[in-house]
Write a protein that holds these residues in place. Structure first.
Motif, PDB file in Angstrom:
ATOM      1  N   THR A 211       0.841  -1.190   0.000  1.00 39.56           N
ATOM      2  CA  THR A 211       0.000   0.000   0.000  1.00 39.56           C
ATOM      3  C   THR A 211       0.877   1.240   0.000  1.00 39.56           C
ATOM      4  O   THR A 211       2.055   1.175   0.361  1.00 39.56           O
ATOM      5  CB  THR A 211      -0.877   0.051   1.263  1.00 39.56           C
ATOM      6  N   GLY A 212       0.287   2.339  -0.380  1.00 38.53           N
ATOM      7  CA  GLY A 212       0.993   3.621  -0.300  1.00 38.53           C
ATOM      8  C   GLY A 212       2.095   3.753  -1.331  1.00 38.53           C
ATOM      9  O   GLY A 212       2.353   2.839  -2.109  1.00 38.53           O
ATOM     10  N   GLN A 213       2.711   4.906  -1.328  1.00 33.24           N
ATOM     11  CA  GLN A 213       3.770   5.188  -2.294  1.00 33.24           C
ATOM     12  C   GLN A 213       5.048   4.462  -1.895  1.00 33.24           C
ATOM     13  O   GLN A 213       5.180   3.992  -0.772  1.00 33.24           O
ATOM     14  CB  GLN A 213       4.021   6.701  -2.321  1.00 33.24           C
ATOM     15  N   PRO A 214       6.009   4.369  -2.823  1.00 37.30           N
ATOM     16  CA  PRO A 214       7.279   3.701  -2.493  1.00 37.30           C
ATOM     17  C   PRO A 214       7.944   4.344  -1.279  1.00 37.30           C
ATOM     18  O   PRO A 214       7.789   5.552  -1.044  1.00 37.30           O
ATOM     19  CB  PRO A 214       8.129   3.898  -3.733  1.00 37.30           C
ATOM     20  N   LYS A 215       8.678   3.517  -0.555  1.00 31.62           N
ATOM     21  CA  LYS A 215       9.299   4.001   0.680  1.00 31.62           C
ATOM     22  C   LYS A 215      10.796   4.203   0.467  1.00 31.62           C
ATOM     23  O   LYS A 215      11.453   3.340  -0.116  1.00 31.62           O
ATOM     24  CB  LYS A 215       9.066   2.984   1.798  1.00 31.62           C
ATOM     25  N   GLY A 216      11.299   5.312   0.979  1.00 33.52           N
ATOM     26  CA  GLY A 216      12.727   5.611   0.845  1.00 33.52           C
ATOM     27  C   GLY A 216      13.489   5.003   2.012  1.00 33.52           C
ATOM     28  O   GLY A 216      13.361   5.446   3.160  1.00 33.52           O
ATOM     29  N   MET A 410      21.435  -2.159   8.907  1.00 39.32           N
ATOM     30  CA  MET A 410      19.981  -2.082   9.032  1.00 39.32           C
ATOM     31  C   MET A 410      19.518  -0.675   8.641  1.00 39.32           C
ATOM     32  O   MET A 410      20.153   0.308   9.021  1.00 39.32           O
ATOM     33  CB  MET A 410      19.621  -2.352  10.502  1.00 39.32           C
ATOM     34  N   MET A 411      18.433  -0.569   7.900  1.00 39.29           N
ATOM     35  CA  MET A 411      17.918   0.768   7.564  1.00 39.29           C
ATOM     36  C   MET A 411      17.654   1.538   8.856  1.00 39.29           C
ATOM     37  O   MET A 411      17.347   0.936   9.892  1.00 39.29           O
ATOM     38  CB  MET A 411      16.636   0.668   6.747  1.00 39.29           C
ATOM     39  N   ARG A 412      17.744   2.854   8.775  1.00 37.80           N
ATOM     40  CA  ARG A 412      17.525   3.653   9.981  1.00 37.80           C
ATOM     41  C   ARG A 412      16.111   4.190  10.065  1.00 37.80           C
ATOM     42  O   ARG A 412      15.598   4.471  11.123  1.00 37.80           O
ATOM     43  CB  ARG A 412      18.532   4.799  10.054  1.00 37.80           C
ATOM     44  N   THR A 413      15.472   4.356   8.923  1.00 37.66           N
ATOM     45  CA  THR A 413      14.050   4.738   8.881  1.00 37.66           C
ATOM     46  C   THR A 413      13.603   4.728   7.432  1.00 37.66           C
ATOM     47  O   THR A 413      14.412   4.503   6.526  1.00 37.66           O
ATOM     48  CB  THR A 413      13.803   6.135   9.499  1.00 37.66           C
ATOM     49  N   TYR A 414      12.297   4.920   7.207  1.00 35.68           N
ATOM     50  CA  TYR A 414      11.813   5.229   5.858  1.00 35.68           C
ATOM     51  C   TYR A 414      11.728   6.746   5.791  1.00 35.68           C
ATOM     52  O   TYR A 414      11.163   7.380   6.705  1.00 35.68           O
ATOM     53  CB  TYR A 414      10.419   4.634   5.617  1.00 35.68           C
ATOM     54  N   GLU A 418       8.315   7.641   9.329  1.00 36.36           N
ATOM     55  CA  GLU A 418       8.728   6.901  10.526  1.00 36.36           C
ATOM     56  C   GLU A 418       7.625   5.935  10.985  1.00 36.36           C
ATOM     57  O   GLU A 418       7.907   4.862  11.507  1.00 36.36           O
ATOM     58  CB  GLU A 418       9.070   7.926  11.624  1.00 36.36           C
ATOM     59  N   GLU A 419       6.382   6.321  10.740  1.00 34.57           N
ATOM     60  CA  GLU A 419       5.258   5.509  11.190  1.00 34.57           C
ATOM     61  C   GLU A 419       5.287   4.126  10.532  1.00 34.57           C
ATOM     62  O   GLU A 419       5.156   3.091  11.210  1.00 34.57           O
ATOM     63  CB  GLU A 419       3.971   6.250  10.814  1.00 34.57           C
ATOM     64  N   THR A 420       5.500   4.100   9.208  1.00 34.69           N
ATOM     65  CA  THR A 420       5.556   2.813   8.496  1.00 34.69           C
ATOM     66  C   THR A 420       6.777   2.027   8.941  1.00 34.69           C
ATOM     67  O   THR A 420       6.743   0.798   9.069  1.00 34.69           O
ATOM     68  CB  THR A 420       5.578   3.051   6.976  1.00 34.69           C
ATOM     69  N   TYR A 421       7.864   2.735   9.186  1.00 32.91           N
ATOM     70  CA  TYR A 421       9.091   2.082   9.663  1.00 32.91           C
ATOM     71  C   TYR A 421       8.812   1.345  10.973  1.00 32.91           C
ATOM     72  O   TYR A 421       9.164   0.177  11.131  1.00 32.91           O
ATOM     73  CB  TYR A 421      10.177   3.141   9.835  1.00 32.91           C
ATOM     74  N   GLN A 422       8.166   2.030  11.900  1.00 32.99           N
ATOM     75  CA  GLN A 422       7.883   1.422  13.213  1.00 32.99           C
ATOM     76  C   GLN A 422       7.037   0.162  13.086  1.00 32.99           C
ATOM     77  O   GLN A 422       7.200  -0.789  13.848  1.00 32.99           O
ATOM     78  CB  GLN A 422       7.194   2.425  14.143  1.00 32.99           C
ATOM     79  N   LYS A 423       6.169   0.153  12.081  1.00 36.25           N
ATOM     80  CA  LYS A 423       5.278  -1.005  11.908  1.00 36.25           C
ATOM     81  C   LYS A 423       6.029  -2.248  11.465  1.00 36.25           C
ATOM     82  O   LYS A 423       5.471  -3.347  11.465  1.00 36.25           O
ATOM     83  CB  LYS A 423       4.203  -0.673  10.878  1.00 36.25           C
ATOM     84  N   LYS A 424       7.278  -2.089  11.053  1.00 29.79           N
ATOM     85  CA  LYS A 424       8.061  -3.254  10.613  1.00 29.79           C
ATOM     86  C   LYS A 424       8.586  -4.059  11.809  1.00 29.79           C
ATOM     87  O   LYS A 424       9.216  -5.090  11.638  1.00 29.79           O
ATOM     88  CB  LYS A 424       9.254  -2.815   9.749  1.00 29.79           C
ATOM     89  N   PHE A 425       8.388  -3.535  13.014  1.00 32.68           N
ATOM     90  CA  PHE A 425       8.886  -4.216  14.210  1.00 32.68           C
ATOM     91  C   PHE A 425       7.715  -4.723  15.047  1.00 32.68           C
ATOM     92  O   PHE A 425       6.779  -3.979  15.320  1.00 32.68           O
ATOM     93  CB  PHE A 425       9.735  -3.257  15.056  1.00 32.68           C
ATOM     94  N   LYS A 426       7.815  -6.004  15.429  1.00 32.04           N
ATOM     95  CA  LYS A 426       6.783  -6.569  16.290  1.00 32.04           C
ATOM     96  C   LYS A 426       7.493  -7.409  17.344  1.00 32.04           C
ATOM     97  O   LYS A 426       8.355  -8.237  17.001  1.00 32.04           O
ATOM     98  CB  LYS A 426       5.837  -7.479  15.487  1.00 32.04           C
ATOM     99  N   ASN A 427       7.112  -7.196  18.588  1.00 30.01           N
ATOM    100  CA  ASN A 427       7.679  -7.987  19.682  1.00 30.01           C
ATOM    101  C   ASN A 427       9.218  -7.973  19.633  1.00 30.01           C
ATOM    102  O   ASN A 427       9.871  -9.000  19.825  1.00 30.01           O
ATOM    103  CB  ASN A 427       7.129  -9.425  19.573  1.00 30.01           C
TER     104      ASN A 427
END
Ligand code: PRX
Length: 567
Positions: A211-216, A410-414, A418-427
């Motif tokens: 979803t959404g536009q490409p992420k940097g 490791m990437m530092r953010t998108y 930042e919101e989409t970046y944070q969603k890549k982490f679970k537990n």
């Protein structure tokens, strides 16, 4: 002697300081990838060693030593500085695989600016969304791509310079366009290298999601630590090797292992900017006596398709170590390569966000054809339950790949997201978005992606981007884009289209829509098939269920369809 001794030996007491020490990096000190890829190799007394052997169309060829690489990247860096490019400004590299792309990348990093490589086959729309998101300050490109930039120029007030490296004097320059000819420019011996630190941004690569536009994907100079060590240990490049990475630096493999890794270890690498053909590839290997070859499953399957007779016409005995990345490496391809080259391809698994190889079949390790191998030392990878994100300890059970955050590349953010970046982490696990199993010996087996992203020939295409572009076509009312199977590319783009009243399905319309997408987005995103439908499967809340359409293409079970509106 391989750099990698054995899995047990290299994982025992592993610490990234191994790479830091070899590179002479000290915590808190300066670390600049551009300097490491050129000046340092010269300071080690290898200035005359060949760095880049390049072949292009029309019999063009060039060779650069490490000293040339140092001087030429200084020249580009100094030129960018003279234009007012500041540290952390985004400079886009929008070129075919020509030397200026490789050298320009290093030049941009040397002055502390952020290199933003983009695949040169991108159309104007693909280019615009990525330049807009990054608010790119300058773009370095070729005459043949300038028209795409001109088309979107009005929408990009922040883009101050369009630097053309091969200007055709018969074509007048337009607004913001300037000429830079590396061969004519006076070489700059001394360039002040920007004192970038561990966390200073280095590279911005765009990747597509569902979803959404490409992420940097934002990387930093410290990524070098991972890229350097994986190049040594996984690709096993030795001082006298001749290396060939077939990837385009518009994508992450082409920068991490087509520029940064090989140059940072002082390797000699070959690059060709020629279209694909089996004959041409084998000729290239024979001519340059390539020893280490890093390629992709789609290319291997294309070679398989070309047959074994063509292999016999060439002497490929120089090949010593083969590796592959980007999509599932099927066991047939590994077995075929053992048969025709006498060596297996070693699979490597990673992604734009990880910056370097995460899971792999190491040199000398027993290969199980079809398996991705084991995690790189220092990388803790597991599979987790898709609901609870708790580790799955049962062998052979499918789960989501989870990687413990904290490795250097490791990437530092998108970028701006930042919101989409944070969603890549679970537990506390980083989730790349892939499903896999682990067998009792700790080998990982790829199962599939956990989203709707299409991986065509090793390149990710967002169905959302294609659907959005399709909507701009006058005939399209609605569409759903999914992957369909393909022998060579594994997956290709298929579009289900609902036409607006007054439009009729026809072969001509197929071609028109296909071309529309090819020009706007890229040849990769172009649907290979269009199916016209009156209705698209949707949930009751109106969301298109791509999953149902995809399952049909793959003869798979669509799973739970109870939420479907028109079933
Ligand atoms: O789904 C995985 C697949 O490609 C994705 C990453 O794509 P990208 O960011 O464009 O980077 C490609 C080159 C590093 C992954 O999330 N992928 C990558 N390598 C493999 C793979 N799938 C199966 N086997 C692999 N070896």
């Amino acid at each position: 002697m391989a750099h990698f001794k054995s899995y047990e030996e290299n994982t025992r007491n592993f610490n990234w300081s191994i790479a830091e020490n070899e590179l002479g990096y000290k915590e808190g000190g300066v670390i600049n990838i551009g300097w490491y890829c050129s000046d340092r190799i010269c300071e080690m007394g290898k200035g005359d060693k060949k760095a880049l052997i390049w072949e292009g169309f029309g019999g063009k060829h060039k060779t650069y030593t490490y000293n040339d690489l140092r001087l030429c990247s200084n020249t580009i860096g100094a030129y960018l500085k003279s234009l007012g490019i500041q540290p952390e400004d985004r400079v886009c590299l929008f070129m075919d695989k020509i030397p200026e792309l490789y050298i320009g990348f290093i030049g941009v990093l040397k002055i502390g600016a952020i290199a933003q490589p983009l695949f040169s086959a991108f159309g104007d729309e693909s280019l615009l969304v990525r330049l807009e998101n990054a608010e790119t300050r300058a773009i370095i490109t070729q005459q043949k791509h300038v028209s795409k930039v001109r088309k979107i120029l009005d929408k990009m007030p922040y883009l101050k310079h369009i630097i053309v490296v091969d200007h055709d004097e018969k074509k007048p320059l337009q607004e913001r366009e300037i000429v830079f000819d590396l061969e004519k420019a006076a070489g700059v011996e001394q360039l002040e290298i920007h004192p970038t630190k561990k966390e200073s941004p280095s590279v911005l690569h765009y990747t597509s999601g569902t979803t959404g536009q490409p992420k940097g994907v934002k990387h930093v100079h410290y990524s070098l630590i991972s890229q350097y060590l994986t190049t040594k240990w996984v690709l096993d490049i030795q001082d006298d090797d001749i290396y060939w990475c077939t990837a385009d630096p518009g994508w992450v493999t082409g920068t991490s292992y087509g520029i940064i890794g090989p140059f940072a270890i002082g390797a000699t690498q070959c690059v060709q900017d020629l279209g694909f053909s089996a004959e041409n590839w084998y000729r290239f290997i024979e001519k340059h006596k390539i020893t280490v070859w890093y390629s992709a499953p789609t290319a291997i399957r294309s070679l398989m398709k070309a047959g074994e007779e063509v292999v016999k016409k060439f002497n490929l005995e120089s090949l010593r170590h083969l590796a592959s990345v980007g999509e599932p490496l099927n066991s047939e391809a590994v077995i075929w390569s053992e048969k025709v080259f006498g060596k297996p391809f070693h699979d490597t698994y990673w992604q734009t966000e990880t910056g370097s190889i995460m899971i792999t079949n190491f040199p000398g390790m027993k290969i199980k054809p079809g398996s991705m191998g084991k995690p790189f030392p220092g990388i803790t990878a597991i599979v987790v339950d898709p609901e609870t994100y708790e580790p799955i300890n049962e062998t052979g059970k499918i789960g989501l790949i989870g990687i413990k955050p904290g490795w250097p590349s490791m990437m530092r953010t998108y970028w701006n997201n930042e919101e989409t970046y944070q969603k890549k982490f679970k537990n506390n696990w980083y989730l790349p978005g892939d499903r896999a199993t682990i067998d009792k010996e700790g080998y990982f087996w790829f199962v599939g992606r956990d989203d709707d992203v299409i991986n065509t020939g090793g390149h990710l295409v967002s169905p959302f981007e294609v659907e959005s572009a399709l909507l701009e076509h006058p005939a399209v009312a609605e569409s759903a884009v999914v992957a369909k199977p393909d022998f060579v590319n594994m997956e290709v783009v298929k579009a289900f289209v609902n036409l607006k009243p007054g439009f009729q399905a026809s072969k001509d319309l197929d071609l028109e829509i296909m071309n529309f997408i090819r020009k706007k987005l890229s040849p990769l995103a172009m649907p290979q098939e269009i199916e016209y439908v009156d209705l698209l499967p949707k949930t009751r809340s109106g969301k298109i269920m791509r999953r149902v359409l995809r399952a049909k293409e793959w003869n798979e079970d669509p799973g739970d369809v109870s939420a479907m509106e028109n079933d």
